[in-house]
Design a protein around this motif. Structure first.
Motif, mmCIF file in Angstrom:
data_model
loop_
_atom_site.group_PDB
_atom_site.id
_atom_site.type_symbol
_atom_site.label_atom_id
_atom_site.label_comp_id
_atom_site.label_asym_id
_atom_site.label_seq_id
_atom_site.Cartn_x
_atom_site.Cartn_y
_atom_site.Cartn_z
ATOM 1 N N ASN A 560 6.236 7.534 -8.032
ATOM 2 C CA ASN A 560 4.912 6.576 -8.320
ATOM 3 C C ASN A 560 4.953 6.301 -6.719
ATOM 4 O O ASN A 560 4.139 5.687 -6.309
ATOM 5 C CB ASN A 560 5.055 4.864 -9.344
ATOM 6 N N TYR A 564 1.541 7.104 -4.547
ATOM 7 C CA TYR A 564 0.775 5.708 -3.801
ATOM 8 C C TYR A 564 1.216 4.923 -2.804
ATOM 9 O O TYR A 564 0.889 4.413 -1.800
ATOM 10 C CB TYR A 564 0.504 5.163 -5.040
ATOM 11 N N ASP A 588 7.751 0.809 -1.705
ATOM 12 C CA ASP A 588 7.421 1.701 -1.095
ATOM 13 C C ASP A 588 6.125 1.492 0.258
ATOM 14 O O ASP A 588 6.352 -0.045 0.054
ATOM 15 C CB ASP A 588 6.666 2.989 -1.955
ATOM 16 N N ARG A 607 -4.801 1.883 -15.386
ATOM 17 C CA ARG A 607 -5.188 2.398 -14.803
ATOM 18 C C ARG A 607 -5.714 1.651 -12.777
ATOM 19 O O ARG A 607 -6.581 0.837 -13.476
ATOM 20 C CB ARG A 607 -5.319 3.772 -14.280
ATOM 21 N N VAL A 608 -4.953 0.956 -11.939
ATOM 22 C CA VAL A 608 -5.329 0.117 -10.704
ATOM 23 C C VAL A 608 -6.789 0.779 -10.732
ATOM 24 O O VAL A 608 -7.116 1.755 -10.266
ATOM 25 C CB VAL A 608 -4.950 0.182 -9.372
ATOM 26 N N HIS A 613 -5.907 4.786 -5.833
ATOM 27 C CA HIS A 613 -5.620 4.761 -7.168
ATOM 28 C C HIS A 613 -6.840 5.650 -8.208
ATOM 29 O O HIS A 613 -5.764 7.032 -8.022
ATOM 30 C CB HIS A 613 -5.225 3.680 -7.697
ATOM 31 N N LEU A 623 4.730 3.179 -17.158
ATOM 32 C CA LEU A 623 5.068 2.214 -15.819
ATOM 33 C C LEU A 623 5.547 1.727 -17.758
ATOM 34 O O LEU A 623 6.272 0.646 -18.651
ATOM 35 C CB LEU A 623 4.314 1.350 -15.355
HETATM 36 P P1 ADP Z 1 -0.027 6.803 -13.141
HETATM 37 O O1 ADP Z 1 0.559 7.670 -14.616
HETATM 38 O O2 ADP Z 1 -1.333 6.474 -13.782
HETATM 39 O O3 ADP Z 1 0.308 6.402 -12.514
HETATM 40 P P2 ADP Z 1 1.519 4.049 -14.923
HETATM 41 O O4 ADP Z 1 2.006 3.360 -15.542
HETATM 42 O O5 ADP Z 1 3.036 5.063 -13.655
HETATM 43 O O6 ADP Z 1 0.950 5.705 -14.478
HETATM 44 O O7 ADP Z 1 0.957 3.895 -13.500
HETATM 45 C C1 ADP Z 1 -0.020 2.560 -13.827
HETATM 46 C C2 ADP Z 1 -0.794 2.500 -12.788
HETATM 47 O O8 ADP Z 1 -0.233 1.153 -11.264
HETATM 48 C C3 ADP Z 1 -0.846 3.529 -11.449
HETATM 49 O O9 ADP Z 1 -1.976 4.550 -11.918
HETATM 50 C C4 ADP Z 1 -1.517 2.876 -10.185
HETATM 51 O O10 ADP Z 1 -2.885 2.310 -10.472
HETATM 52 C C5 ADP Z 1 -0.241 1.871 -10.708
HETATM 53 N N1 ADP Z 1 0.582 2.220 -9.198
HETATM 54 C C6 ADP Z 1 1.834 2.606 -9.836
HETATM 55 N N2 ADP Z 1 3.004 2.262 -9.052
HETATM 56 C C7 ADP Z 1 2.243 2.040 -8.370
HETATM 57 C C8 ADP Z 1 3.271 2.008 -6.755
HETATM 58 N N3 ADP Z 1 4.294 2.487 -6.419
HETATM 59 N N4 ADP Z 1 1.810 1.639 -5.918
HETATM 60 C C9 ADP Z 1 0.866 1.258 -6.613
HETATM 61 N N5 ADP Z 1 0.060 0.987 -7.789
HETATM 62 C C10 ADP Z 1 0.454 1.642 -8.613
#
Ligand code: ADP
Length: 663
Positions: A560, A564, A588, A607-608, A613, A623
């Motif tokens: 991630n 990101y 990060d 997802r944000v 994103h 997550l």
């Molecule tokens: P995805 O496969 O969409 O990355 P995750 O469950 O790992 O699914 O993460 C969920 C959401 O959290 C992501 O879609 C993203 O919007 C946000 N996210 C996760 N990690 C980060 C990060 N390091 N920086 C910014 N946003 C993050």
């Protein structure tokens, strides 16, 4: 005693002294209307002294003399010499007098007697009987054997018997069979001279109708003080009582409707309540999908009658073809009200001679059929029947029944909605389960070929490396990295389906936390040329847990962080520990996460919702799976972030050393 002798024109004196011994007043007038003699009681009655009156005329002494019948009569007797008597009221004294005028030689003699007591008693009597006959309350009297001795007009109106019909009969005539004992108690009390006040009970009319009444019974005594009978004031409180009962019933029935979503059960309970309040018999009938009328529930005051009532219904079930009754209410949605069932109505409603005979036996008195509706269409009816109790339903009972049916309709609509919702929910759950199952099977099936693919890629990579073909070896390394990504995705899918099915398993063991971190870093570092993963700090701990799953979480944090932070080149991994726990954070310097999204970040499929994103591929699973792992391993997971500056994802896990655990 004053002895006065009057001088008459003729010069002869009449001796009036005899009148001095009278207790009545006596006055003698000459032809000129002058008092020529007054005895002592007479003076007392006139409230004057003898000398004040003698020689005067009444009109000289009393200003109202002309206005009174007295003057008129005196004149007549003077003129024609005929004796007369009058009873007159003298406002001046506030008294009634009986005046007897008679001719005497000198003129007219007058005997006056105070009859106020008698007159007042007579007036009282008249007033009393006027009150009795105009009263809205029944006023009756009876002797100590309970025989009715008087019966006013209101009693006739209330009970239907005329005075001629009932006087001489027993009061028990209007007492319902089951309350006959009451009369014995009442008579016993009366004999002791006791009064019974505002006693509420039920009485029965000539037509068999039952009325709620409030009784006040007073003993009647002879002059000698002996009780010889009783007077009764009976007030008809049926209306108030019924309204009270109706309201109570409505409240209880509504409660019944609101506590249960099982509509049929509620209806049955309502029918049960009905027979203890307003009906002898209550049925609920509902239409089914085939326009057939079904009997939902029957209650009857007399338990034994229920079976019989059901049989009667089943032998002659109502059909929608009928013009009146249940079928008609179902068709029109308008209630039917039969306040007083006549034989004619029965004959009209009967299907055949047999049915009519049965209906007659039921002794139906009064019936209300109210519709239960769903979306304005009648789908059922509540039927209230009064029979042996003799109650006749009124308009207010009808309003109550309609109100109850309206509330039942609402409850039914709610129950239907609830059922629909339940069905929908079940369906949705089933679909979701099927989907989870599918995802589980699909990811499982995907896993095997991908594992083989990875093995082949590695073999090839080694071969090329050995053969000195560095370019091909590099390509295969890249391929291997992609296979790893694919593997992670499949693993996430597999895990999510296991979590949903409650079948997530952990393979716990002891492992070196720092070693795991190094391994993951090395693996992930291989997938990126852009970012450098820098490790800060060491845990120096052997921890107990599922090594692979925890590795998956670190992998997820790192991938991630790379995804990101497309414009950054560093990722920090910060590790610390104390005697109880290890803490790992991945920092990060990328796009960051808006504050309002932070609390949803560990939710499934979240997802944000931001451009930065959405342009990055992802499923919103990683997550969620990570947080489930960490929580189930007894740890906590959290995230901190600032938009545009970067994010920090951390977890904390307990350290369980060899000695303290036997797992
Ligand atoms: P995805 O496969 O969409 O990355 P995750 O469950 O790992 O699914 O993460 C969920 C959401 O959290 C992501 O879609 C993203 O919007 C946000 N996210 C996760 N990690 C980060 C990060 N390091 N920086 C910014 N946003 C993050």
């Amino acid at each position: 005693m004053t002895k006065l002798k009057a001088n008459t024109k003729e010069g002869v004196r009449t001796d009036f002294s005899l009148f001095d011994r009278f207790i009545d007043g006596f006055y003698a007038f000459d032809r000129n209307w002058r008092y020529i003699y007054i005895n002592k009681p007479g003076a007392r009655l006139a409230q004057k002294s003898v000398t004040e009156l003698l020689g005067k005329r009444p009109q000289d002494v009393f200003s109202d003399a002309h206005a009174l019948a007295f003057g008129e009569t005196l004149k007549k007797v003077m003129t024609d010499g005929k004796p007369r008597s009058i009873e007159a009221y003298y406002p001046r004294y506030k008294k009634w007098y009986e005046d007897i005028f008679f001719p005497i030689r000198e003129g007219v003699g007058l005997l006056a007697r105070d009859v106020s007591r008698r007159k007042n008693a007579e007036d009282d009597q008249l007033r009393l009987s006027a009150i009795v006959s105009s009263s809205d309350d029944a006023i009756i009297s009876k002797n100590l054997d309970g025989i009715i001795t008087s019966w006013n007009r209101a009693a006739q109106k209330m009970f239907g018997y005329t005075a001629e019909e009932i006087i001489g009969k027993s009061i028990r005539t209007i007492i319902p069979p089951e309350l006959q004992k009451e009369e014995d108690i009442i008579l016993a009390k009366l004999r002791k001279g006791k009064r019974i006040e505002h006693y509420q009970t039920v009485r029965i009319t000539k037509s068999g109708e039952r009325k709620y009444v409030s009784l006040t019974i007073s003993p009647m005594r002879s002059k000698a003080g002996n009780v010889f009978g009783a007077s009764k004031i009976i007030r008809d409180i049926t209306k108030e009582k019924r309204n009270e009962e109706n309201l109570k019933f409505l409240a209880e029935a509504s409660k019944e409707l609101s506590v249960s979503l099982d509509f049929k059960k509620s209806l049955h309970n309502i029918a049960k309540l009905a027979i203890s309040h307003i009906a002898d018999w209550c049925t609920v009938e509902m239409l089914d999908g085939n326009e057939k009328i079904n009997l939902v529930t029957v209650t009857h005051k007399n338990q034994k009658m229920i079976k019989w009532a059901v049989k009667l219904w089943k032998d002659n079930p109502p059909t929608m073809r009928e013009r009146a009754g249940v079928a008609n209410v179902l068709r029109t949605g308008i209630s039917e009200f039969y306040p007083h069932i006549t034989d004619e109505i029965l004959a009209r409603g009967a299907r055949n001679a047999n049915h009519l005979a049965l209906l007659r036996k039921l002794q139906l008195k009064s019936v209300i059929i109210a519709p239960i509706k769903v979306r304005k269409k009648a789908v059922g009816v509540i039927v209230f029947i009064s029979s042996v109790s003799g109650n006749l339903y009124t308009k207010s009972d009808l309003s109550m029944a309609e109100e109850l049916a309206r509330r039942a309709s609402l409850a039914l609509e709610n129950a239907k909605l609830y059922q629909d919702m339940q069905k929908e929910l079940m369906l949705r759950k089933k679909l979701e389960r099927q989907k989870d199952e599918f995802v589980g099977i699909a990811s499982h099936e995907l896993k095997t070929p991908v594992t083989s693919l990875k093995a082949f890629a590695q073999v090839l990579q080694n071969r090329f490396a050995k053969a000195g073909d560095e370019r091909s070896a590099l390509l295969l390394r890249k391929m291997d990295a992609q296979i790893n990504k694919l593997n992670n995705l499949i693993q996430d899918l597999l895990d999510i389906s296991k979590i949903e099915a409650g079948m997530l398993e952990f393979h716990n063991g002891y492992f070196h936390f720092d070693e795991l971190i190094d391994e993951v870093i090395e693996e992930i570092q291989r997938t990126t040329d852009k970012h450098t993963i820098k490790r800060k700090g060491r845990a120096k701990k052997i921890i107990y847990g599922d090594r692979e799953r925890i590795g998956q979480v670190i992998t997820n944090f790192l991938t991630n962080a790379i995804k990101y932070s497309p414009h950054a080149d560093t990722i920090d991994i910060i590790v610390s520990s104390d005697s109880k726990e290890v803490v790992l954070c991945v920092q990060d310097y990328g796009v960051g996460i808006p504050t309002e999204s932070l609390s949803y970040i560990f939710d499934r499929f979240y997802r944000v919702p931001a451009k930065t994103h959405e342009s990055v591929p992802g499923m919103g699973i990683g997550l969620y799976v990570s947080s489930e792992f960490i929580k189930r391993q007894g740890g906590t997971i959290w995230a901190e972030s600032e938009v545009g500056k970067g994010s920090r994802f951390c977890f904390r896990l307990p350290v369980k050393n060899k000695q303290s655990t036997n797992q």
